[in-house]
Scaffold this motif. Structure first.
Motif, PDB file in Angstrom:
ATOM      1  N   ARG A   1      50.664 -44.149 -30.475  1.00  0.00           N
ATOM      2  CA  ARG A   1      51.381 -43.178 -32.061  1.00  0.00           C
ATOM      3  C   ARG A   1      49.621 -42.593 -32.370  1.00  0.00           C
ATOM      4  O   ARG A   1      50.205 -41.436 -33.034  1.00  0.00           O
ATOM      5  N   LYS A   2      48.178 -42.944 -32.342  1.00  0.00           N
ATOM      6  CA  LYS A   2      47.165 -42.716 -32.982  1.00  0.00           C
ATOM      7  C   LYS A   2      46.493 -41.653 -32.439  1.00  0.00           C
ATOM      8  O   LYS A   2      46.903 -40.471 -33.252  1.00  0.00           O
TER       9      LYS A   2
ATOM     10  N   ARG B   1      37.204 -31.266 -27.404  1.00  0.00           N
ATOM     11  CA  ARG B   1      36.240 -29.727 -27.003  1.00  0.00           C
ATOM     12  C   ARG B   1      36.882 -28.986 -28.336  1.00  0.00           C
ATOM     13  O   ARG B   1      36.175 -28.482 -28.809  1.00  0.00           O
ATOM     14  N   ALA B   2      37.734 -28.979 -28.304  1.00  0.00           N
ATOM     15  CA  ALA B   2      38.524 -27.359 -28.871  1.00  0.00           C
ATOM     16  C   ALA B   2      38.630 -27.942 -30.096  1.00  0.00           C
ATOM     17  O   ALA B   2      38.640 -27.402 -30.785  1.00  0.00           O
ATOM     18  N   LEU B   3      38.786 -29.001 -30.359  1.00  0.00           N
ATOM     19  CA  LEU B   3      39.061 -29.834 -31.776  1.00  0.00           C
ATOM     20  C   LEU B   3      37.579 -29.698 -32.567  1.00  0.00           C
ATOM     21  O   LEU B   3      37.617 -30.052 -33.965  1.00  0.00           O
ATOM     22  N   GLY B   4      36.879 -29.903 -32.136  1.00  0.00           N
ATOM     23  CA  GLY B   4      35.582 -30.186 -32.573  1.00  0.00           C
ATOM     24  C   GLY B   4      34.910 -31.591 -32.871  1.00  0.00           C
ATOM     25  O   GLY B   4      34.436 -31.708 -33.395  1.00  0.00           O
ATOM     26  N   VAL B   5      35.306 -32.904 -31.417  1.00  0.00           N
ATOM     27  CA  VAL B   5      35.680 -34.011 -31.880  1.00  0.00           C
ATOM     28  C   VAL B   5      35.166 -34.632 -30.913  1.00  0.00           C
ATOM     29  O   VAL B   5      35.849 -33.790 -29.342  1.00  0.00           O
TER      30      VAL B   5
ATOM     31  N   LEU C   1      40.164 -39.304 -31.726  1.00  0.00           N
ATOM     32  CA  LEU C   1      41.642 -38.957 -30.656  1.00  0.00           C
ATOM     33  C   LEU C   1      42.039 -40.562 -31.052  1.00  0.00           C
ATOM     34  O   LEU C   1      43.504 -39.804 -31.411  1.00  0.00           O
ATOM     35  N   VAL C   2      41.879 -40.850 -30.329  1.00  0.00           N
ATOM     36  CA  VAL C   2      42.696 -42.535 -30.063  1.00  0.00           C
ATOM     37  C   VAL C   2      42.414 -43.431 -30.854  1.00  0.00           C
ATOM     38  O   VAL C   2      43.029 -44.373 -30.592  1.00  0.00           O
ATOM     39  N   GLU C   3      40.888 -43.311 -31.242  1.00  0.00           N
ATOM     40  CA  GLU C   3      40.606 -44.717 -31.984  1.00  0.00           C
ATOM     41  C   GLU C   3      41.117 -44.996 -33.725  1.00  0.00           C
ATOM     42  O   GLU C   3      41.473 -44.325 -34.263  1.00  0.00           O
TER      43      GLU C   3
END
Length: 69
Positions: free
Chosen positions: A6-7, A58-62, A67-69
């Motif tokens: 979900r996250k 990496r593509a999103l710069g994060v 992404l998952v926390e």
């Protein structure tokens, strides 16, 4: 759908749209398939592999954690 899925689903779409990218554009930048991006955003892929997640992050710069926390 578990909490992880979900996250990931929500954050991935939000970050992609914040960059103004389509799923196809993100997939190209991350060197993954558009089908994978679609499955992740739909919550249909419960346990993605680490390498694609790293590429997407990496593509999103994060970080993957972002992404998952």
């Amino acid at each position: 759908m578990n909490t992880f899925t979900r996250k990931l689903k929500m954050r991935l779409r939000r970050l992609r749209e914040a960059n103004g990218w389509t799923q196809v554009e993100l997939a190209k930048k991350a060197r993954v398939t558009q089908a994978l991006i679609s499955q992740l955003e739909a919550g249909k892929k419960a346990s993605p592999s680490v390498v694609p997640l790293l590429r997407i992050a990496r593509a999103l710069g994060v970080t993957v954690e972002a992404l998952v926390e």
